[in-house]
Design an enzyme around this catalytic site. Structure first.
Site, PDB file in Angstrom:
ATOM      1  N   HIS A  43      -5.396  -6.458   3.849  1.00 45.79           N
ATOM      2  CA  HIS A  43      -5.952  -5.153   4.212  1.00 45.79           C
ATOM      3  C   HIS A  43      -7.230  -4.888   3.412  1.00 45.79           C
ATOM      4  O   HIS A  43      -7.291  -3.952   2.612  1.00 45.79           O
ATOM      5  CB  HIS A  43      -4.927  -4.057   3.966  1.00 45.79           C
ATOM      6  CG  HIS A  43      -3.675  -4.196   4.778  1.00 45.79           C
ATOM      7  ND1 HIS A  43      -2.700  -5.126   4.503  1.00 45.79           N
ATOM      8  CD2 HIS A  43      -3.247  -3.529   5.865  1.00 45.79           C
ATOM      9  CE1 HIS A  43      -1.720  -5.011   5.387  1.00 45.79           C
ATOM     10  NE2 HIS A  43      -2.024  -4.054   6.229  1.00 45.79           N
ATOM     11  N   GLU A  49      -1.349  -5.125  14.713  1.00 49.86           N
ATOM     12  CA  GLU A  49      -0.727  -6.071  13.768  1.00 49.86           C
ATOM     13  C   GLU A  49       0.361  -6.906  14.448  1.00 49.86           C
ATOM     14  O   GLU A  49       0.702  -7.997  13.987  1.00 49.86           O
ATOM     15  CB  GLU A  49      -0.125  -5.312  12.568  1.00 49.86           C
ATOM     16  CG  GLU A  49      -1.176  -4.711  11.645  1.00 49.86           C
ATOM     17  CD  GLU A  49      -0.593  -3.978  10.447  1.00 49.86           C
ATOM     18  OE1 GLU A  49      -1.358  -3.682   9.521  1.00 49.86           O
ATOM     19  OE2 GLU A  49       0.634  -3.675  10.422  1.00 49.86           O
ATOM     20  N   HIS A  93       1.919   2.077  15.013  1.00 49.89           N
ATOM     21  CA  HIS A  93       1.392   3.033  14.039  1.00 49.89           C
ATOM     22  C   HIS A  93      -0.119   3.140  14.161  1.00 49.89           C
ATOM     23  O   HIS A  93      -0.787   2.200  14.558  1.00 49.89           O
ATOM     24  CB  HIS A  93       1.810   2.737  12.595  1.00 49.89           C
ATOM     25  CG  HIS A  93       1.360   1.437  11.958  1.00 49.89           C
ATOM     26  ND1 HIS A  93       1.625   0.197  12.485  1.00 49.89           N
ATOM     27  CD2 HIS A  93       0.706   1.209  10.787  1.00 49.89           C
ATOM     28  CE1 HIS A  93       1.158  -0.737  11.666  1.00 49.89           C
ATOM     29  NE2 HIS A  93       0.585  -0.154  10.631  1.00 49.89           N
ATOM     30  N   HIS A 113       5.537  -4.089   7.303  1.00 51.58           N
ATOM     31  CA  HIS A 113       5.159  -4.316   5.897  1.00 51.58           C
ATOM     32  C   HIS A 113       4.677  -3.048   5.180  1.00 51.58           C
ATOM     33  O   HIS A 113       3.934  -3.128   4.202  1.00 51.58           O
ATOM     34  CB  HIS A 113       4.109  -5.421   5.821  1.00 51.58           C
ATOM     35  CG  HIS A 113       2.792  -5.067   6.448  1.00 51.58           C
ATOM     36  ND1 HIS A 113       1.975  -6.008   7.025  1.00 51.58           N
ATOM     37  CD2 HIS A 113       2.140  -3.886   6.596  1.00 51.58           C
ATOM     38  CE1 HIS A 113       0.891  -5.409   7.483  1.00 51.58           C
ATOM     39  NE2 HIS A 113       0.965  -4.120   7.231  1.00 51.58           N
TER      40      HIS A 113
HETATM   41  C1  DHB Z   1       1.035   2.053   6.511  1.00 53.88           C
HETATM   42  C2  DHB Z   1       1.321   0.956   7.323  1.00 53.88           C
HETATM   43  C3  DHB Z   1       0.570  -0.213   7.220  1.00 53.88           C
HETATM   44  O1  DHB Z   1       0.769  -1.294   8.014  1.00 53.88           O
HETATM   45  C4  DHB Z   1      -0.428  -0.312   6.285  1.00 53.88           C
HETATM   46  O2  DHB Z   1      -1.078  -1.493   6.156  1.00 53.88           O
HETATM   47  C5  DHB Z   1      -0.749   0.776   5.470  1.00 53.88           C
HETATM   48  C6  DHB Z   1      -0.002   1.951   5.587  1.00 53.88           C
HETATM   49  C7  DHB Z   1       1.836   3.301   6.620  1.00 53.88           C
HETATM   50  O3  DHB Z   1       2.748   3.396   7.444  1.00 53.88           O
HETATM   51  O4  DHB Z   1       1.605   4.215   5.831  1.00 53.88           O
HETATM   52 FE    FE Z   2      -0.704  -2.952   7.667  1.00 47.58          FE
END
Ligand code: DHB
Ligand code: FE
Length: 280
Positions: free
Chosen positions: A59, A240, A193, A12
């Site tokens: 978030h 997540e 991530h 997302h």
């Molecule tokens: C990014 C990914 C996320 O899941 C998020 O909530 C905010 C930023 C990113 O890859 O920059």
């Molecule tokens: Fe996220």
């Protein structure tokens, strides 16, 4: 009766929403990301589900850190896009399905899951970016959406096992709703991530792809992966991925892979995407 007909999983990343909204989807950096969703958009337009139960995380947008529900269900008639600091995304309001949401709430709570009932809520990129990826830029979203928010922002998030069991409870809930509705369940967020700290920028393609293989074929085992493995292997925001287990729990033990896509880079995140259909 209502039926869960398919599961969709997708990352997302907020920058994906910005790329769409600012007409940058054709840029060389973004084109390979969006190519992974061409099939999916056609598939969804043909499938025409009545409702999507969209499992996502807020978030710290709708829920400040003052109150953080572990699981929360959106029972409102509609949900405006949230202002995440740059104004609300220029996307349609998300139309809910209060009757099915109320039924799922009652059924799931009576199956011993605690859901927080949300009657008014703005929805952030966690929910609107998956809709944009799957639906493009329509004037009105082609499907009603029941938001199901999972806390993966403030420690401790729910275990993968609990998310998987919640998926099973949601399936029982949907299948006990009298109206004849085609319902899809989407799990969003991930894949690997990390946005913070010394390991910011971490991506683990090998782990992600093995996790996808096992989510498809051996979800029972994947549901028992502890938090620490997600954090160690997939980064702090890799947690997540437990939301994909809600989706997987709502499907048959055996599924057909209608579509699978994986791509790096996209902002700070490895983009993963699946369409799964029941196979007995
Ligand atoms: C990014 C990914 C996320 O899941 C998020 O909530 C905010 C930023 C990113 O890859 O920059
Ligand atoms: Fe996220």
């Amino acid at each position: 009766m209502a039926r869960i007909t398919a599961g969709v999983a997708t990352s997302h990343v907020p920058a994906i929403g910005a790329a769409i909204d600012n007409g940058r989807a054709g840029d060389p950096y973004w084109r390979p990301v969006f190519s992974g969703y061409e099939f999916s958009k056609q598939w969804l337009a043909a499938a025409k589900p009545d409702v999507v139960l969209l499992v996502y995380n807020d978030h710290a947008t709708a829920f400040s850190l003052d109150i953080v529900p572990t699981f929360a269900i959106g029972c409102a008639p509609d949900f405006p896009p949230a202002d995440e600091g740059w104004g609300p995304r220029p996307v349609p309001r998300v139309e809910g399905h209060p009757e099915l949401a109320a039924h799922v709430t009652q059924s799931v709570i009576q199956q011993d899951f605690d859901l927080t009932i949300i009657n008014k809520m703005d929805v952030d990129h966690g929910l609107t970016v998956p809709l944009s990826l799957m639906c493009g830029q329509p004037e009105r979203w082609p499907v009603r959406v029941i938001p199901l928010a999972v806390n993966v922002v403030l420690y401790p998030p729910p275990s993968g096992r609990r998310c998987y069991e919640l998926g099973k409870a949601i399936r029982r809930a949907v299948e006990s709703f009298d109206d004849d509705l085609d319902v899809q369940i989407w799990g969003t967020g991930g894949m690997s991530h990390q946005l913070q700290g010394p390991r910011a920028g971490l991506i683990n393609q090998e782990w992600d792809n093995r996790w996808l293989d096992r989510l498809i074929d051996d979800p029972e085992t994947v549901s028992r992966i502890p938090h620490i493995e997600y954090v160690r292997e997939a980064g702090s925001e890799g947690i997540e991925l437990v939301m994909w287990l809600v989706m997987r729990g709502a499907l048959d033990p055996r599924v057909r892979v209608t579509h699978r896509f994986y791509h790096v880079p996209a902002s700070n995140t490895a983009v993963g995407h699946l369409i799964l259909e029941n196979d007995g």
